[in-house]
Design an enzyme around this catalytic site. Structure first.
Site, PDB file in Angstrom:
ATOM      1  N   ASP A 197       0.929  -1.057   0.008  1.00  0.00           N
ATOM      2  CA  ASP A 197      -0.178  -0.019   0.235  1.00  0.00           C
ATOM      3  C   ASP A 197       0.638   1.470  -0.226  1.00  0.00           C
ATOM      4  O   ASP A 197       1.292   1.357   0.770  1.00  0.00           O
ATOM      5  CB  ASP A 197      -1.158   0.285   0.861  1.00  0.00           C
ATOM      6  CG  ASP A 197      -2.419   1.286   1.444  1.00  0.00           C
ATOM      7  OD1 ASP A 197      -3.197   1.010   0.035  1.00  0.00           O
ATOM      8  OD2 ASP A 197      -1.846   1.709   1.986  1.00  0.00           O
ATOM      9  N   GLU A 249       1.728   0.126  -4.954  1.00  0.00           N
ATOM     10  CA  GLU A 249       1.140   0.547  -5.311  1.00  0.00           C
ATOM     11  C   GLU A 249       1.997   1.989  -5.227  1.00  0.00           C
ATOM     12  O   GLU A 249       1.502   2.632  -3.657  1.00  0.00           O
ATOM     13  CB  GLU A 249      -0.492   0.954  -4.179  1.00  0.00           C
ATOM     14  CG  GLU A 249      -1.419   2.312  -5.156  1.00  0.00           C
ATOM     15  CD  GLU A 249      -2.204   2.343  -3.720  1.00  0.00           C
ATOM     16  OE1 GLU A 249      -3.183   2.771  -3.911  1.00  0.00           O
ATOM     17  OE2 GLU A 249      -2.193   3.079  -2.335  1.00  0.00           O
ATOM     18  N   HIS A 318     -10.504  -1.525  -5.822  1.00  0.00           N
ATOM     19  CA  HIS A 318     -11.879  -0.986  -4.309  1.00  0.00           C
ATOM     20  C   HIS A 318     -11.619   0.859  -4.309  1.00  0.00           C
ATOM     21  O   HIS A 318     -12.315   0.980  -3.533  1.00  0.00           O
ATOM     22  CB  HIS A 318     -10.959  -1.889  -3.132  1.00  0.00           C
ATOM     23  CG  HIS A 318      -9.838  -1.808  -2.873  1.00  0.00           C
ATOM     24  ND1 HIS A 318      -8.730  -1.527  -4.042  1.00  0.00           N
ATOM     25  CD2 HIS A 318      -9.627  -0.740  -1.726  1.00  0.00           C
ATOM     26  CE1 HIS A 318      -7.104  -0.553  -2.904  1.00  0.00           C
ATOM     27  NE2 HIS A 318      -7.698  -0.450  -1.843  1.00  0.00           N
TER      28      HIS A 318
HETATM   29  O1  ISL Z   1      -7.698   6.652  -3.402  1.00  0.00           O
HETATM   30  C1  ISL Z   1      -7.747   7.259  -3.739  1.00  0.00           C
HETATM   31  C2  ISL Z   1      -7.671   7.868  -5.615  1.00  0.00           C
HETATM   32  O2  ISL Z   1      -9.141   7.345  -6.124  1.00  0.00           O
HETATM   33  C3  ISL Z   1      -6.089   7.732  -3.713  1.00  0.00           C
HETATM   34  O3  ISL Z   1      -6.221   8.774  -3.401  1.00  0.00           O
HETATM   35  C4  ISL Z   1      -5.897   6.378  -2.436  1.00  0.00           C
HETATM   36  O4  ISL Z   1      -6.372   6.870  -1.542  1.00  0.00           O
HETATM   37  C5  ISL Z   1      -4.563   5.984  -2.282  1.00  0.00           C
HETATM   38  O5  ISL Z   1      -4.356   5.838  -3.461  1.00  0.00           O
HETATM   39  C6  ISL Z   1      -4.002   5.091  -1.865  1.00  0.00           C
HETATM   40  O6  ISL Z   1      -5.440   4.076  -1.463  1.00  0.00           O
HETATM   41  C7  ISL Z   1      -3.935   3.162  -1.005  1.00  0.00           C
HETATM   42  O7  ISL Z   1      -3.953   3.851   0.985  1.00  0.00           O
HETATM   43  C8  ISL Z   1      -5.504   3.823   1.531  1.00  0.00           C
HETATM   44  C9  ISL Z   1      -6.070   3.351   1.835  1.00  0.00           C
HETATM   45  O8  ISL Z   1      -7.589   3.999   1.685  1.00  0.00           O
HETATM   46  C10 ISL Z   1      -6.910   2.599  -0.330  1.00  0.00           C
HETATM   47  O9  ISL Z   1      -8.453   1.969   0.051  1.00  0.00           O
HETATM   48  C11 ISL Z   1      -5.799   2.216  -0.401  1.00  0.00           C
HETATM   49  O10 ISL Z   1      -5.777   1.857  -2.090  1.00  0.00           O
HETATM   50  C12 ISL Z   1      -4.871   3.775   2.319  1.00  0.00           C
HETATM   51  O11 ISL Z   1      -4.663   3.361   3.030  1.00  0.00           O
END
Ligand code: ISL
Ligand code: CA
Length: 533
Positions: A197, A249, A318
């Site tokens: 993440d 990510e 998601h």
């Molecule tokens: O959702 C986003 C774009 O639509 C991004 O800003 C997202 O928050 C970012 O990609 C990080 O995502 C990941 O970390 C977040 C979590 O809320 C997301 O679900 C996850 O995929 C924090 O852990």
């Protein structure tokens, strides 16, 4: 070796996949009961969104114990059984590794509130300024400022996401050692790797104020910095002991930065999720939507295909609205759903399919804020209200961008509860489940589901599709044509991203057509897609 170059990976959002015990929440026994579905699709691995213990402020992306399973989802025995049962079907399990932050319910954070504890420096604690202002001017990913005052410690802590997601301090070497132990814990249980993440923001070089920006003020102090590379190389040593796989990510990366994170010679990540192709329907930030621009999308995909040897290919996850209403057409639901499937399964890289994509699930049909769960949507609604944006416009902005669009329960059947649950689900089932559901598509050889299975099998049997080089041939605001090539064998993919007829100079024998075409003369109908030999 490099099994992940030949596999299709399927993302499960556990809360919305399958409820097994009638509490309206998806769970691990539910996933186990649906493994046959994934085997039939031909997936080589499952990426599980977080199943760890969590107070669910951000549905598991706020972890309170990395070595426990969220009781709503089951037990550690259930998890071990999932790993075994998946393995029996040649499916690997990839866990979500959320190590930029923990929940403020985590033991480390609770201890950290005490300045004299050994956990005192596990997080970024700072005093406010003498003038009463926050420690710096940074703004967070969910649209708000990113400092929260803790009355016990009498200091602020940094949180780039929700208030209850406190950023870990990697300047303290003990934190990285903790993470290494967590990796070993799961690798010993037999998981095949991790989806990491927001992995390119781990290292905060300094906490100085940043240049004022529309979004993410301060990000120059933490995006893709050398400190993060160093952390990744250290983690890689642990991962290599187990031959584990990682996909990062990586937010706001350029191809160059991505290469530095996942180039084969770098010994960091195996591949990354980049975001640029998800920006072809927005101005600056995702809250300002504009009309989708196919040409920009094609050019972006081609650029990433050219610049990186290997990409993580995705159209949904998601965090993103569903792909058909976004890049395709609700009116041509089936044709455009199949066209997007063809795109996802014929680019060079590892395809990631998000649950529900394989049956053409659409965005939610909610009509008010109260029906939403997403912490991001709620924060943004608060910010919009602060700027006196009228309710109707607020809802319009949120409905089009909310992450809950992709989080409604999986539509297994057309019944009430969609076969997901027999009680009230944690997030509303889309009413279109009467038309869009797996049960119906299973009996229909012409369905989106049947098409996904067919293309997945085609890819599985085709070295050209799996490993071949990518060459773009045509890209305008309507048509995207590219070639995959290996050892003198070539396939041409032709996609019409519009409801209007189109033409191309390409000719060839039809290998697959999303409208049942048998020969091809260069004329394309609405949302038509073909693979030519
Ligand atoms: O959702 C986003 C774009 O639509 C991004 O800003 C997202 O928050 C970012 O990609 C990080 O995502 C990941 O970390 C977040 C979590 O809320 C997301 O679900 C996850 O995929 C924090 O852990
Ligand atoms: Ca349940």
């Amino acid at each position: 070796m490099e099994w992940w170059k030949d596999a299709i990976i399927y993302q499960i959002y556990p809360r919305s996949f399958q409820d097994s015990n009638g509490d309206g929440i998806g769970d691990i026994p539910g996933i186990i009961s649906r493994l046959d579905h994934l085997q039939e699709l031909g997936v080589g691995a499952i990426w599980l969104s977080p199943v760890y213990k969590s107070p669910n402020a951000d549905n598991g992306y706020d972890i309170s114990d990395y070595r426990e399973i969220n009781p709503e989802y089951g037990t550690m025995e259930d998890m071990e059984r999932l790993i075994r049962e998946a393995k029996n079907r040649n499916i690997r399990i990839i866990m979500d590794l959320v190590i930029n932050h923990t929940s403020t319910d985590h033991y480390w954070f609770r201890q950290s509130r005490d300045r004299t504890s050994e956990y005192a420096d596990y997080y970024y604690w700072r005093h406010g300024n003498p003038d009463g202002s926050l420690p710096n001017n940074w703004t967070g990913f969910f649209g708000e400022d990113c400092w929260e005052f803790d009355p016990q410690r009498c200091e602020y802590y940094l949180h780039l996401f929700a208030k209850s997601q406190a950023d870990l301090n990697y300047h303290n070497p003990a934190v990285l050692e903790e993470v290494k132990d967590i990796l070993r814990f799961w690798l010993r249980k037999g998981v095949a790797g991790f989806r990491c993440d927001v992995i390119n923001i781990l290292w905060k070089e300094s906490l100085e104020s940043g240049k004022k920006k529309l979004a993410l003020t301060g990000s120059e102090h933490y995006l893709s910095l050398e400190g993060t590379h160093e952390i990744l190389r250290q983690l890689r040593e642990v991962l290599d002991e187990y031959g584990a796989f990682t996909v990062g990510e990586t937010v706001f990366v350029t191809p160059r930065q991505a290469r530095d994170l996942c180039g084969a010679d770098r010994k960091e990540l195996d591949m990354v999720f980049s975001f640029e192709h998800m920006e072809c329907d927005q101005y600056f930030i995702k809250w300002f939507k504009r009309k989708f621009r196919p040409k920009a999308f094609f050019d972006c995909l081609s650029k990433w295909q050219r610049e990186l040897d290997w990409n993580a290919i995705y159209l949904e996850n998601h965090d993103q609205p569903r792909s058909i209403p976004r890049f395709g057409s609700a009116e041509y639901w089936k044709e455009s759903g199949k066209l997007l499937a063809m795109l996802a399964l014929t680019l060079r890289g590892t395809p990631f399919i998000y649950q529900g994509q394989e049956i053409g699930m659409m965005n939610f049909d909610f009509d008010r804020m109260r029906q939403l769960n997403d912490v991001e949507s709620k924060n943004v609604e608060r910010v919009l209200r602060r700027f006196h944006i009228p309710r109707r416009l607020r809802w319009k902005i949120i409905a089009r961008t909310s992450r809950d669009n992709a989080r409604t329960p999986f539509q297994w059947t057309g019944e009430r509860g969609a076969g997901f649950t027999d009680t009230r689900p944690w997030l509303g089932v889309n009413h279109n489940c009467e038309q869009i559901n797996l049960a119906q598509q299973e009996t229909d050889p012409d369905s989106i589901w049947s098409w996904y299975k067919d293309l997945a099998a085609l890819r599985g049997g085709s070295e050209v599709l799996r490993r071949g080089a990518f060459t773009p041939l045509e890209a305008n605001n309507q048509v995207f044509v590219y070639r995959r090539e290996l050892n003198g064998e070539a396939l041409t993919i032709v996609l019409n991203f519009s409801g209007k007829p189109a033409q191309t100079a390409q000719r060839g024998r039809v290998l697959r057509s999303n409208v049942g075409r048998e020969s091809f003369d260069g004329q394309l109908g609405p949302w038509e897609a073909v693979i030519l030999e």
